[in-house]
Scaffold this motif. Structure first.
Motif, PDB file in Angstrom:
ATOM      1  N   ASP A  11       6.980  16.198  56.188  1.00 33.12           N
ATOM      2  CA  ASP A  11       7.610  16.487  54.907  1.00 33.12           C
ATOM      3  C   ASP A  11       7.303  15.435  53.848  1.00 33.12           C
ATOM      4  OD1 ASP A  11       9.021  14.494  56.165  1.00 33.12           O
ATOM      5  OD2 ASP A  11      10.985  15.228  55.540  1.00 33.12           O
ATOM      6  N   ARG A  12       6.347  14.573  54.101  1.00 34.77           N
ATOM      7  CA  ARG A  12       6.038  13.509  53.146  1.00 34.77           C
ATOM      8  C   ARG A  12       4.584  13.593  52.712  1.00 34.77           C
ATOM      9  NH1 ARG A  12       9.493   8.966  56.168  1.00 34.77           N
ATOM     10  NH2 ARG A  12      11.506   9.745  55.517  1.00 34.77           N
ATOM     11  N   PRO A  13       4.357  13.674  51.411  1.00 33.22           N
ATOM     12  CA  PRO A  13       2.984  13.787  50.903  1.00 33.22           C
ATOM     13  C   PRO A  13       2.235  12.463  51.001  1.00 33.22           C
ATOM     14  CG  PRO A  13       4.529  13.591  49.097  1.00 33.22           C
ATOM     15  CD  PRO A  13       5.352  13.691  50.358  1.00 33.22           C
ATOM     16  N   VAL A  14       0.922  12.543  50.907  1.00 36.06           N
ATOM     17  CA  VAL A  14       0.106  11.337  50.802  1.00 36.06           C
ATOM     18  C   VAL A  14       0.565  10.587  49.562  1.00 36.06           C
ATOM     19  CG1 VAL A  14      -2.228  10.480  50.346  1.00 36.06           C
ATOM     20  CG2 VAL A  14      -1.885  12.384  51.926  1.00 36.06           C
ATOM     21  N   ILE A  15       0.598   9.279  49.651  1.00 30.07           N
ATOM     22  CA  ILE A  15       0.960   8.474  48.488  1.00 30.07           C
ATOM     23  C   ILE A  15      -0.225   7.613  48.085  1.00 30.07           C
ATOM     24  CG2 ILE A  15       3.413   8.492  49.029  1.00 30.07           C
ATOM     25  CD1 ILE A  15       3.050   5.568  50.001  1.00 30.07           C
ATOM     26  N   HIS A  16      -0.132   7.029  46.919  1.00 28.81           N
ATOM     27  CA  HIS A  16      -1.204   6.200  46.382  1.00 28.81           C
ATOM     28  C   HIS A  16      -0.635   4.832  46.058  1.00 28.81           C
ATOM     29  CE1 HIS A  16      -3.665   9.781  46.091  1.00 28.81           C
ATOM     30  NE2 HIS A  16      -2.552  10.380  45.711  1.00 28.81           N
ATOM     31  N   VAL A  60      -1.784   6.874  35.751  1.00 27.35           N
ATOM     32  CA  VAL A  60      -0.544   6.369  35.149  1.00 27.35           C
ATOM     33  C   VAL A  60       0.700   7.100  35.638  1.00 27.35           C
ATOM     34  CG1 VAL A  60      -1.674   5.471  33.083  1.00 27.35           C
ATOM     35  CG2 VAL A  60      -0.789   7.822  33.096  1.00 27.35           C
ATOM     36  N   ASN A  61       0.547   8.245  36.295  1.00 31.80           N
ATOM     37  CA  ASN A  61       1.710   9.001  36.749  1.00 31.80           C
ATOM     38  C   ASN A  61       2.105   8.686  38.188  1.00 31.80           C
ATOM     39  OD1 ASN A  61      -0.497  10.283  37.936  1.00 31.80           O
ATOM     40  ND2 ASN A  61       0.373  12.325  37.698  1.00 31.80           N
ATOM     41  N   VAL A  62       1.575   7.586  38.752  1.00 33.99           N
ATOM     42  CA  VAL A  62       1.891   7.169  40.119  1.00 33.99           C
ATOM     43  C   VAL A  62       2.853   5.987  40.077  1.00 33.99           C
ATOM     44  CG1 VAL A  62       0.933   6.225  42.269  1.00 33.99           C
ATOM     45  CG2 VAL A  62      -0.333   7.977  41.005  1.00 33.99           C
ATOM     46  N   VAL A  63       3.870   6.026  40.930  1.00 37.73           N
ATOM     47  CA  VAL A  63       4.849   4.949  41.013  1.00 37.73           C
ATOM     48  C   VAL A  63       4.203   3.733  41.683  1.00 37.73           C
ATOM     49  CG1 VAL A  63       7.077   4.215  41.925  1.00 37.73           C
ATOM     50  CG2 VAL A  63       6.763   6.585  41.168  1.00 37.73           C
ATOM     51  N   THR A  64       4.126   2.635  40.925  1.00 35.46           N
ATOM     52  CA  THR A  64       3.627   1.369  41.447  1.00 35.46           C
ATOM     53  C   THR A  64       4.695   0.311  41.202  1.00 35.46           C
ATOM     54  OG1 THR A  64       2.589   0.778  39.344  1.00 35.46           O
ATOM     55  CG2 THR A  64       1.218   1.981  40.944  1.00 35.46           C
ATOM     56  N   MET A  65       4.436  -0.876  41.665  1.00 37.26           N
ATOM     57  CA  MET A  65       5.377  -1.967  41.432  1.00 37.26           C
ATOM     58  C   MET A  65       5.495  -2.232  39.935  1.00 37.26           C
ATOM     59  SD  MET A  65       6.524  -2.535  44.381  1.00 37.26           S
ATOM     60  CE  MET A  65       7.593  -3.873  43.874  1.00 37.26           C
ATOM     61  N   ASN A  66       6.705  -2.553  39.515  1.00 38.08           N
ATOM     62  CA  ASN A  66       7.039  -2.905  38.134  1.00 38.08           C
ATOM     63  C   ASN A  66       6.909  -1.753  37.144  1.00 38.08           C
ATOM     64  OD1 ASN A  66       7.618  -5.701  38.782  1.00 38.08           O
ATOM     65  ND2 ASN A  66       5.424  -5.850  39.142  1.00 38.08           N
ATOM     66  N   CYS A  67       6.837  -0.521  37.645  1.00 38.65           N
ATOM     67  CA  CYS A  67       6.836   0.611  36.725  1.00 38.65           C
ATOM     68  C   CYS A  67       8.263   1.151  36.622  1.00 38.65           C
ATOM     69  CB  CYS A  67       5.873   1.699  37.181  1.00 38.65           C
ATOM     70  SG  CYS A  67       6.470   2.666  38.555  1.00 38.65           S
ATOM     71  N   LYS A  68       8.497   1.941  35.592  1.00 32.74           N
ATOM     72  CA  LYS A  68       9.787   2.619  35.436  1.00 32.74           C
ATOM     73  C   LYS A  68       9.628   4.035  35.966  1.00 32.74           C
ATOM     74  CE  LYS A  68      11.579  -0.345  32.016  1.00 32.74           C
ATOM     75  NZ  LYS A  68      12.008  -0.629  30.708  1.00 32.74           N
ATOM     76  N   GLY A 109       4.385   4.848  45.363  1.00 29.61           N
ATOM     77  CA  GLY A 109       3.243   5.721  45.607  1.00 29.61           C
ATOM     78  C   GLY A 109       3.420   7.176  45.262  1.00 29.61           C
ATOM     79  N   MET A 110       4.626   7.565  44.879  1.00 29.53           N
ATOM     80  CA  MET A 110       4.878   8.961  44.546  1.00 29.53           C
ATOM     81  C   MET A 110       4.280   9.286  43.168  1.00 29.53           C
ATOM     82  SD  MET A 110       6.465  10.249  47.143  1.00 29.53           S
ATOM     83  CE  MET A 110       7.070  11.766  46.435  1.00 29.53           C
ATOM     84  N   VAL A 111       4.033  10.572  42.952  1.00 33.69           N
ATOM     85  CA  VAL A 111       3.437  11.044  41.710  1.00 33.69           C
ATOM     86  C   VAL A 111       4.476  11.874  40.961  1.00 33.69           C
ATOM     87  CG1 VAL A 111       1.594  12.483  40.736  1.00 33.69           C
ATOM     88  CG2 VAL A 111       1.142  11.081  42.760  1.00 33.69           C
ATOM     89  N   ALA A 112       4.513  11.745  39.637  1.00 31.28           N
ATOM     90  CA  ALA A 112       5.436  12.539  38.824  1.00 31.28           C
ATOM     91  C   ALA A 112       5.288  14.013  39.196  1.00 31.28           C
ATOM     92  CB  ALA A 112       5.156  12.327  37.345  1.00 31.28           C
ATOM     93  N   THR A 134       6.500   5.462  33.977  1.00 31.58           N
ATOM     94  CA  THR A 134       5.985   4.620  32.902  1.00 31.58           C
ATOM     95  C   THR A 134       5.384   3.385  33.554  1.00 31.58           C
ATOM     96  OG1 THR A 134       7.743   5.381  31.432  1.00 31.58           O
ATOM     97  CG2 THR A 134       6.543   3.383  30.778  1.00 31.58           C
ATOM     98  N   PRO A 135       4.050   3.236  33.525  1.00 25.79           N
ATOM     99  CA  PRO A 135       3.426   2.094  34.192  1.00 25.79           C
ATOM    100  C   PRO A 135       3.786   0.781  33.509  1.00 25.79           C
ATOM    101  CG  PRO A 135       1.768   3.344  32.981  1.00 25.79           C
ATOM    102  CD  PRO A 135       3.085   4.084  32.847  1.00 25.79           C
ATOM    103  N   PRO A 136       3.682  -0.322  34.272  1.00 27.44           N
ATOM    104  CA  PRO A 136       3.942  -1.619  33.645  1.00 27.44           C
ATOM    105  C   PRO A 136       2.906  -1.905  32.582  1.00 27.44           C
ATOM    106  CG  PRO A 136       3.047  -1.910  35.852  1.00 27.44           C
ATOM    107  CD  PRO A 136       3.287  -0.445  35.669  1.00 27.44           C
TER     108      PRO A 136
END
Length: 139
Positions: A11-16, A60-68, A109-112, A134-136
């Motif tokens: 139930d978990r997609p590939v993340i980036h 830019v639509n991927v959750v990374t460190m320091n993003c909102k 790593g999740m995508v919007a 929102t990327p850092p």
């Protein structure tokens, strides 16, 4: 360098992930093994299913460190915006959530537009839908 996904959860997609952040997150997981093995295990699972990318190639639509991250809890309908940070910068009153929390580990790593089922601190499963990222500024 790209790390191929070895064991995606059903139930978990590939993340980036950004390759250098992956190294930092792995070091945090190793440091957490004795104090909080559950969170360490969650981080290892995320690292194991991640495709790694250089920071310059990360969409830019991927959750990374320091993003909102703007997300909706599908069960409660609550919508929040949090900044995903390293433990030293965590401050829930300032809406900064640590990667070393179950929710933080679930968001990396999740995508919007994607949803993920993830355990909260009480062990209940929550379905979170990423509304926006929102990327850092320094990415």
């Amino acid at each position: 360098m790209e790390h191929k996904n070895k064991n995606p959860g059903a139930d978990r997609p590939v993340i980036h992930m950004i390759d250098t952040e992956s190294d930092e997150i792995e070091a945090l997981a190793m440091a957490m093994e004795s104090r909080n093995p559950k969170v360490a295990e969650l981080l290892y699972e995320e690292l194991g299913r991640a495709d790694l990318h250089p920071a310059a190639d990360m969409p830019v639509n991927v959750v990374t460190m320091n993003c909102k991250v703007e997300f909706v809890d599908e069960r409660s309908g609550a919508q929040r915006v949090l900044e995903l940070v390293y433990p030293k910068d965590a401050d829930i009153e300032q809406d900064r959530i640590s990667i070393l929390t179950p929710m933080g580990a679930g968001l990396i790593g999740m995508v919007a537009g994607e949803t993920i089922a993830w355990p909260d601190r009480s062990g209940s499963e929550r379905v979170l839908r990423i509304v926006g990222v929102t990327p850092p500024e320094n990415r």
